[in-house]
Design an enzyme around this catalytic site. Structure first.
Site, PDB file in Angstrom:
ATOM      1  N   GLN A 165       0.710  -1.273  -0.076  1.00  0.00           N
ATOM      2  CA  GLN A 165      -0.104  -0.050   0.144  1.00  0.00           C
ATOM      3  C   GLN A 165       0.876   1.128   0.029  1.00  0.00           C
ATOM      4  O   GLN A 165       0.298   2.474  -0.524  1.00  0.00           O
ATOM      5  CB  GLN A 165      -1.047   0.104   1.152  1.00  0.00           C
ATOM      6  N   SER A 170      18.124 -10.782   1.891  1.00  0.00           N
ATOM      7  CA  SER A 170      19.605 -10.500   1.834  1.00  0.00           C
ATOM      8  C   SER A 170      20.468 -11.827   1.760  1.00  0.00           C
ATOM      9  O   SER A 170      20.149 -13.025   1.872  1.00  0.00           O
ATOM     10  CB  SER A 170      19.769  -9.860   3.281  1.00  0.00           C
ATOM     11  N   GLN A 219      24.370 -12.093   8.900  1.00  0.00           N
ATOM     12  CA  GLN A 219      23.675 -11.879   7.663  1.00  0.00           C
ATOM     13  C   GLN A 219      22.259 -12.599   7.867  1.00  0.00           C
ATOM     14  O   GLN A 219      21.295 -12.234   7.327  1.00  0.00           O
ATOM     15  CB  GLN A 219      24.532 -12.229   6.574  1.00  0.00           C
ATOM     16  N   HIS A 258      18.938 -11.322   9.195  1.00  0.00           N
ATOM     17  CA  HIS A 258      18.116 -10.466   8.491  1.00  0.00           C
ATOM     18  C   HIS A 258      16.755 -10.933   8.430  1.00  0.00           C
ATOM     19  O   HIS A 258      15.617 -10.259   8.121  1.00  0.00           O
ATOM     20  CB  HIS A 258      18.619 -10.236   7.029  1.00  0.00           C
ATOM     21  N   GLU A 260      24.696 -10.445  -3.317  1.00  0.00           N
ATOM     22  CA  GLU A 260      24.271  -9.177  -2.884  1.00  0.00           C
ATOM     23  C   GLU A 260      25.744  -8.664  -2.238  1.00  0.00           C
ATOM     24  O   GLU A 260      26.244  -7.825  -2.485  1.00  0.00           O
ATOM     25  CB  GLU A 260      23.319  -8.913  -1.954  1.00  0.00           C
ATOM     26  N   HIS A 261      26.251  -9.439  -1.329  1.00  0.00           N
ATOM     27  CA  HIS A 261      27.582  -9.321  -0.703  1.00  0.00           C
ATOM     28  C   HIS A 261      28.376 -10.301  -0.917  1.00  0.00           C
ATOM     29  O   HIS A 261      28.006 -11.507  -0.872  1.00  0.00           O
ATOM     30  CB  HIS A 261      27.456  -9.112   0.797  1.00  0.00           C
ATOM     31  N   ASP A 315      27.409  -2.411   6.310  1.00  0.00           N
ATOM     32  CA  ASP A 315      25.847  -2.072   6.367  1.00  0.00           C
ATOM     33  C   ASP A 315      25.557  -0.892   6.998  1.00  0.00           C
ATOM     34  O   ASP A 315      24.491   0.043   6.964  1.00  0.00           O
ATOM     35  CB  ASP A 315      25.333  -3.136   7.263  1.00  0.00           C
ATOM     36  N   GLU A 341      15.448   3.611 -44.920  1.00  0.00           N
ATOM     37  CA  GLU A 341      14.379   3.281 -44.044  1.00  0.00           C
ATOM     38  C   GLU A 341      13.008   3.490 -44.295  1.00  0.00           C
ATOM     39  O   GLU A 341      11.905   3.153 -43.578  1.00  0.00           O
ATOM     40  CB  GLU A 341      14.735   4.149 -42.727  1.00  0.00           C
ATOM     41  N   HIS A 398      11.935  12.629 -43.878  1.00  0.00           N
ATOM     42  CA  HIS A 398      12.730  12.806 -43.054  1.00  0.00           C
ATOM     43  C   HIS A 398      14.107  13.620 -44.026  1.00  0.00           C
ATOM     44  O   HIS A 398      14.839  14.760 -43.900  1.00  0.00           O
ATOM     45  CB  HIS A 398      13.570  11.729 -42.588  1.00  0.00           C
TER      46      HIS A 398
END
Length: 444
Positions: free
Chosen positions: A204, A250, A272, A275, A340-341, A374, A428, A433
């Protein structure tokens, strides 16, 4: 507690036992578990459309359902008075830590911005100039739930403000069952110069920032990490607003040889894993001995760690230890994984780092803990997950800039280019043009 109960150990290309998936199969499943399930998509679409059509009323209804709180339209935006009260609930040490993190992030981002190229090309009567302009409005999502993330406020807002974004909006869910937004989140947002803060979370919140409501005006881009619901919502509104990336659970992979420090690796994997239960944590090593030592170390540490059940679930479900004597195969594996890491604990760490083509953030050396990145060293922890590191970078001030280009032609340009333009335009099937250019040329 036996170590094999926590982290599975497997040779890179070994055949799994009957009834088990190989590590490669587990990683393929990881890539397929991004938020694309039909039911999740339908549920998120329903929330998005509800907010798009009913505005604040929908936000209030979903806040009651998911956050257990009854809100009025006037409650959606956090007041200045509430922000000022938040400072009274934050300790001096916490404020100092936020200030340290903020200053280091600002220093790093300013350094990158100073290196932005401003180009001007003069050639054959043509002048092309290129420069950068900021987006006018950005929405930053900061998750709540099982943890508090003032650091994510810093990582999302500071680059936007330094890039010159005039209006930065922050959405974050309140503490469950209350109207309260955690004071550290509010103080971090105020320290970074956030313009509007709303106590709304989930899909939302993404809908409100994308479509707008009576209270919340829409933005041009939405950034920030979140749950699979939030990631799906960002993907579904990306045809209307820009997004950074569909950030998911993560991830940490440690690539090590026999110089790796088992205790440091074990603690980083544990940190880690906390998370969330869907965190992905693994060790990839050339040393069978280190692999066994890390597994034993985790087994020893787990009984005494905080949030033990959550950590154990993540490690058991999505944790792995892979070994192979061939470092080339392990590097290929890491690039396929695109974590990610990525921590590199090897004798020639920087040489190995230069061979990594897909990782959100590379951390070189035994002393470079993922925990440092982090929070306070100046790098950004809003990073691509779920394989997105193959085609996306971590968040930075560049994500809030547009490259502008302008061109000016002289009369000699018409003389020089009218003939080749004619060949290309006719090829083309666009004769007008060429006619437009030829007529201008003849009139001159």
């Amino acid at each position: 507690m036996r170590s094999r109960e926590i982290l599975r150990l497997e040779r890179l290309d070994s055949r799994p036992a009957r009834g088990h998936l190989s590590v490669r199969q587990l990683l393929a499943r990881r890539l397929n578990r991004r938020p694309s399930l039909p039911k999740l998509r339908l549920d998120v679409e329903r929330i998005l459309m509800d907010v798009a059509h009913k505005g604040d009323r929908a936000l209030i209804r979903w806040a009651k359902k998911f956050d257990g709180v009854s809100l009025r339209p006037s409650d959606l935006r956090v007041s200045r008075r509430e922000i000022e009260r938040a400072y009274l609930a934050v300790s001096r040490d916490e404020l100092k830590a936020l200030t340290l993190a903020r200053k280091n992030i600002e220093k790093a981002e300013r350094a990158w911005l100073r290196r932005l190229p401003v180009r001007e090309i003069h050639r054959q009567g043509v002048v092309i100039r290129s420069w950068y302009a900021p987006l006018s409005s950005v929405g930053c999502y900061v998750p709540g739930g099982k943890a508090v993330y003032p650091s994510s406020v810093l990582m999302s807002v500071i680059p936007a403000k330094l890039a010159g974004v005039r209006r930065v909006v922050l959405c974050t869910p309140p503490v469950y069952g209350t109207k309260k937004v955690h004071p550290l989140v509010l103080v971090a947002a105020d320290q970074c110069g956030v313009d509007e803060i709303y106590r709304i979370g989930g899909a939302q919140a993404i809908a409100a920032m994308a479509f707008g409501t009576e209270t919340i005006q829409p933005v041009e881009k939405i950034v920030g990490p979140g749950s699979s619901v939030v990631a799906m919502a960002k993907q579904l509104v990306s045809d209307r607003v820009a997004i950074d990336m569909p950030a998911g659970p993560s991830e940490l992979v440690v690539l090590a040889d026999d110089t790796g420090h088992a205790r440091a690796i074990a603690w980083d994997l544990i940190s880690q894993a906390e998370h969330g239960e869907d965190s992905v944590c693994g060790l990839v090593t050339t040393s069978r001995a280190l692999a066994e030592e890390v597994r034993e170390m985790i087994a020893q540490l787990l009984p005494g760690v905080a949030r033990r059940e959550l950590v154990m679930t993540a490690l058991r479900t999505h944790g792995f230890v892979v070994y192979d004597e061939d470092v080339d195969r392990l590097i290929q594996f890491v690039n396929e994984f695109a974590p990610e890491h990525l921590e590199i604990m090897m004798k020639d760490g920087w040489e190995v780092a230069r061979r990594i083509t897909s990782a959100g953030l590379i951390l070189v050396g035994t002393d470079t803990s993922v925990v440092l990145t982090d929070y306070v060293v100046g790098t950004n922890h809003v990073l691509p997950t779920g394989g997105w590191a193959r085609r996306a970078s971590g968040l930075s001030a560049f994500d809030f800039l547009k490259r502008m280009t302008a061109v000016e032609c002289s009369d000699s340009t018409l003389d020089r280019f009218v003939t080749p333009v004619g060949f290309l335009a006719r090829a083309e099937g666009l004769p007008n043009h060429y006619a437009a250019l030829a007529r201008r040329w003849r009139d001159d």
